[in-house]
Motif scaffolding. Structure first.
Motif, short mmCIF file in Angstrom:
data_model
loop_
_atom_site.label_atom_id
_atom_site.label_comp_id
_atom_site.label_asym_id
_atom_site.label_seq_id
_atom_site.Cartn_x
_atom_site.Cartn_y
_atom_site.Cartn_z
N THR A 31 0.83 -1.22 0.00
CA THR A 31 0.00 0.00 0.00
C THR A 31 0.86 1.26 0.00
N ALA A 32 2.14 1.13 0.33
CA ALA A 32 3.05 2.28 0.26
C ALA A 32 3.40 2.62 -1.19
N LEU A 33 3.17 1.68 -2.11
CA LEU A 33 3.46 1.94 -3.52
C LEU A 33 2.42 2.87 -4.11
N PRO A 34 2.85 3.85 -4.91
CA PRO A 34 1.87 4.70 -5.58
C PRO A 34 1.05 3.87 -6.56
N GLY A 35 -0.26 3.95 -6.45
CA GLY A 35 -1.12 3.19 -7.35
C GLY A 35 -1.81 2.01 -6.68
N VAL A 36 -1.35 1.63 -5.48
CA VAL A 36 -2.02 0.54 -4.75
C VAL A 36 -3.05 1.15 -3.81
N SER A 37 -4.32 0.77 -3.98
CA SER A 37 -5.37 1.33 -3.13
C SER A 37 -5.67 0.44 -1.93
N ARG A 38 -5.41 -0.87 -2.09
CA ARG A 38 -5.72 -1.79 -0.98
C ARG A 38 -4.94 -3.07 -1.14
N ALA A 39 -4.50 -3.64 -0.01
CA ALA A 39 -3.84 -4.94 0.00
C ALA A 39 -4.36 -5.70 1.21
N THR A 40 -5.01 -6.83 0.94
CA THR A 40 -5.63 -7.61 2.01
C THR A 40 -4.94 -8.97 2.12
N PRO A 41 -4.16 -9.18 3.21
CA PRO A 41 -3.44 -10.44 3.37
C PRO A 41 -4.30 -11.55 3.94
N ASP A 42 -3.95 -12.76 3.57
CA ASP A 42 -4.54 -13.96 4.14
C ASP A 42 -3.41 -14.99 4.23
N GLU A 43 -3.67 -16.14 4.75
CA GLU A 43 -2.66 -17.18 4.86
C GLU A 43 -2.18 -17.59 3.47
N VAL A 48 -4.63 -7.69 -3.94
CA VAL A 48 -4.15 -6.33 -4.15
C VAL A 48 -5.04 -5.62 -5.17
N HIS A 49 -5.46 -4.42 -4.82
CA HIS A 49 -6.20 -3.55 -5.74
C HIS A 49 -5.24 -2.44 -6.15
N TYR A 50 -4.99 -2.33 -7.45
CA TYR A 50 -3.98 -1.38 -7.93
C TYR A 50 -4.41 -0.74 -9.24
N ASP A 51 -3.73 0.35 -9.58
CA ASP A 51 -3.99 1.07 -10.83
C ASP A 51 -3.02 0.56 -11.89
N PRO A 52 -3.51 -0.17 -12.90
CA PRO A 52 -2.62 -0.74 -13.91
C PRO A 52 -1.93 0.30 -14.79
N SER A 53 -2.35 1.55 -14.72
CA SER A 53 -1.65 2.59 -15.48
C SER A 53 -0.40 3.05 -14.73
N LEU A 55 1.26 0.66 -12.24
CA LEU A 55 2.04 -0.51 -11.83
C LEU A 55 1.67 -1.73 -12.66
N THR A 56 2.61 -2.67 -12.75
CA THR A 56 2.31 -3.97 -13.36
C THR A 56 2.26 -5.01 -12.25
N VAL A 57 1.77 -6.19 -12.58
CA VAL A 57 1.77 -7.28 -11.60
C VAL A 57 3.20 -7.59 -11.18
N MET A 58 4.15 -7.50 -12.10
CA MET A 58 5.56 -7.76 -11.76
C MET A 58 6.06 -6.77 -10.72
N ASP A 59 5.63 -5.50 -10.79
CA ASP A 59 6.02 -4.52 -9.77
C ASP A 59 5.53 -4.97 -8.40
N LEU A 60 4.31 -5.50 -8.35
CA LEU A 60 3.74 -5.97 -7.08
C LEU A 60 4.52 -7.18 -6.56
N VAL A 61 4.83 -8.12 -7.47
CA VAL A 61 5.60 -9.31 -7.10
C VAL A 61 6.97 -8.91 -6.56
N ARG A 62 7.62 -7.95 -7.22
CA ARG A 62 8.94 -7.49 -6.76
C ARG A 62 8.85 -6.88 -5.36
N ALA A 63 7.79 -6.13 -5.10
CA ALA A 63 7.61 -5.51 -3.78
C ALA A 63 7.46 -6.59 -2.71
#
Length: 74
Positions: A31-43, A48-53, A55-63
């Protein structure tokens, strides 16, 4: 002045070895990344809810990897 449109995309990431408690820290990092509006963890996964304009999914995976976990799209 144009209104910002809600273009959030939802992705579910599988995170190997991540407990729900550890997921709180991973969610905070995402959620600290610009473009991520929500991140809900589970086991073992995080939704992750994000703005595809911004970030990419790879950016999220790298984070997630920077938090010490292996991740991939489910």
């Amino acid at each position: 002045m144009t209104a910002m449109t809600n273009t959030a995309t939802r992705v579910l990431l599988g995170v190997r070895g991540m407990s729900r408690d550890a997921g709180t820290g991973v969610a905070a990092a995402l959620t600290a990344l610009p473009g991520v509006s929500r991140a809900t963890p589970d086991e073992g996964q995080i939704e992750v809810h994000y703005d595809p304009s911004q970030l990419t999914v790879m950016d999220l995976v790298r984070a997630v990897r920077r938090q010490g976990f292996l991740a991939g799209m489910l």
